[in-house]
Design a protein around this motif. Structure first.
Motif, PDB file in Angstrom:
ATOM      1  N   ALA A  23       0.811  -1.219   0.000  1.00  0.00           N
ATOM      2  CA  ALA A  23       0.000   0.000   0.000  1.00  0.00           C
ATOM      3  C   ALA A  23       0.844   1.268   0.000  1.00  0.00           C
ATOM      4  O   ALA A  23       0.548   2.214  -0.730  1.00  0.00           O
ATOM      5  CB  ALA A  23      -0.932   0.006   1.213  1.00  0.00           C
ATOM      6  N   ASP A 125      -6.463   0.160  -4.787  1.00  0.00           N
ATOM      7  CA  ASP A 125      -5.570   0.760  -3.786  1.00  0.00           C
ATOM      8  C   ASP A 125      -6.355   1.383  -2.636  1.00  0.00           C
ATOM      9  O   ASP A 125      -6.002   1.206  -1.473  1.00  0.00           O
ATOM     10  CB  ASP A 125      -4.677   1.820  -4.432  1.00  0.00           C
ATOM     11  CG  ASP A 125      -3.589   1.227  -5.315  1.00  0.00           C
ATOM     12  OD1 ASP A 125      -3.291   0.023  -5.193  1.00  0.00           O
ATOM     13  OD2 ASP A 125      -3.034   1.987  -6.136  1.00  0.00           O
ATOM     14  N   ARG A 126      -7.418   2.111  -2.946  1.00  0.00           N
ATOM     15  CA  ARG A 126      -8.218   2.751  -1.887  1.00  0.00           C
ATOM     16  C   ARG A 126      -8.874   1.695  -0.988  1.00  0.00           C
ATOM     17  O   ARG A 126      -8.886   1.840   0.241  1.00  0.00           O
ATOM     18  CB  ARG A 126      -9.268   3.674  -2.499  1.00  0.00           C
ATOM     19  CG  ARG A 126      -8.666   4.950  -3.091  1.00  0.00           C
ATOM     20  CD  ARG A 126      -9.721   5.921  -3.570  1.00  0.00           C
ATOM     21  NE  ARG A 126     -10.599   5.382  -4.598  1.00  0.00           N
ATOM     22  CZ  ARG A 126     -10.297   5.312  -5.900  1.00  0.00           C
ATOM     23  NH1 ARG A 126      -9.126   5.738  -6.324  1.00  0.00           N
ATOM     24  NH2 ARG A 126     -11.167   4.819  -6.762  1.00  0.00           N
ATOM     25  N   TYR A 129      -6.262   0.180   1.350  1.00  0.00           N
ATOM     26  CA  TYR A 129      -5.947   0.973   2.543  1.00  0.00           C
ATOM     27  C   TYR A 129      -6.877   0.609   3.693  1.00  0.00           C
ATOM     28  O   TYR A 129      -6.442   0.502   4.850  1.00  0.00           O
ATOM     29  CB  TYR A 129      -6.060   2.476   2.267  1.00  0.00           C
ATOM     30  CG  TYR A 129      -5.009   3.029   1.327  1.00  0.00           C
ATOM     31  CD1 TYR A 129      -3.671   2.689   1.460  1.00  0.00           C
ATOM     32  CD2 TYR A 129      -5.366   3.903   0.312  1.00  0.00           C
ATOM     33  CE1 TYR A 129      -2.713   3.197   0.599  1.00  0.00           C
ATOM     34  CE2 TYR A 129      -4.410   4.416  -0.557  1.00  0.00           C
ATOM     35  CZ  TYR A 129      -3.088   4.059  -0.405  1.00  0.00           C
ATOM     36  OH  TYR A 129      -2.155   4.563  -1.253  1.00  0.00           O
TER      37      TYR A 129
END
Length: 149
Positions: A23, A125-126, A129
């Motif tokens: 990340a 990716d979001r 997280y």
């Protein structure tokens, strides 16, 4: 129990470390590569980690469950039980939201990726997280459980 606690902390800690590195370091570096250069690396990473991580997540959950069962009523059970539930939630999030994107990414190459591939990996990716946040909390709780055991 000390050995089980240490093995669990190490397994969950390494899991968090890998996911955090992806990340915070790996994917941002790949995104800075020019053109579609990061696409091949993301695709390869999706294949490799997609094969390994299900076993790592499942193994971490099994270690947490065994700990809770063997230490039922002990001081470390509640944090380890909550940590195990968070790891299970991370699997649900992964299977429901991240794996479908990951499965697409594994098949992409520079010549056949969809035009919105950057938007799709950005979404991944979001979501990742959020998964990392669950894993960090789980790791902290497992560590607390070890200190309380």
């Amino acid at each position: 129990m000390d050995v089980l606690g240490v093995v669990t902390v190490v397994a969950v800690g390494l899991l968090v470390g890998v996911e955090l590195a992806v990340a915070v370091f790996v994917n941002p570096m790949l995104d800075r590569l020019p053109g579609d250069a990061g696409l091949a690396a993301r695709s390869d990473g999706a294949r490799v980690l997609g094969r390994v991580m299900p076993f790592w997540y499942s193994g971490s959950i099994v270690l947490g469950i065994v700990w809770v069962v063997l230490e039922w009523g002990g001081p470390g059970v509640v944090p380890v039980g909550v940590a195990t539930a968070l790891l299970a939630a991370a699997i649900v999030v992964s299977v429901a939201l991240l794996v479908p994107i990951n499965d697409r990414v594994t098949r992409w190459s520079a010549g056949d990726a969809p035009s919105d591939w950057r938007a799709q990996v950005g979404r991944w990716d979001r979501l990742h997280y959020g998964r990392v946040a669950l894993l960090v909390a789980a790791f902290a709780l497992v560590a607390v459980g070890l200190l309380g055991a």
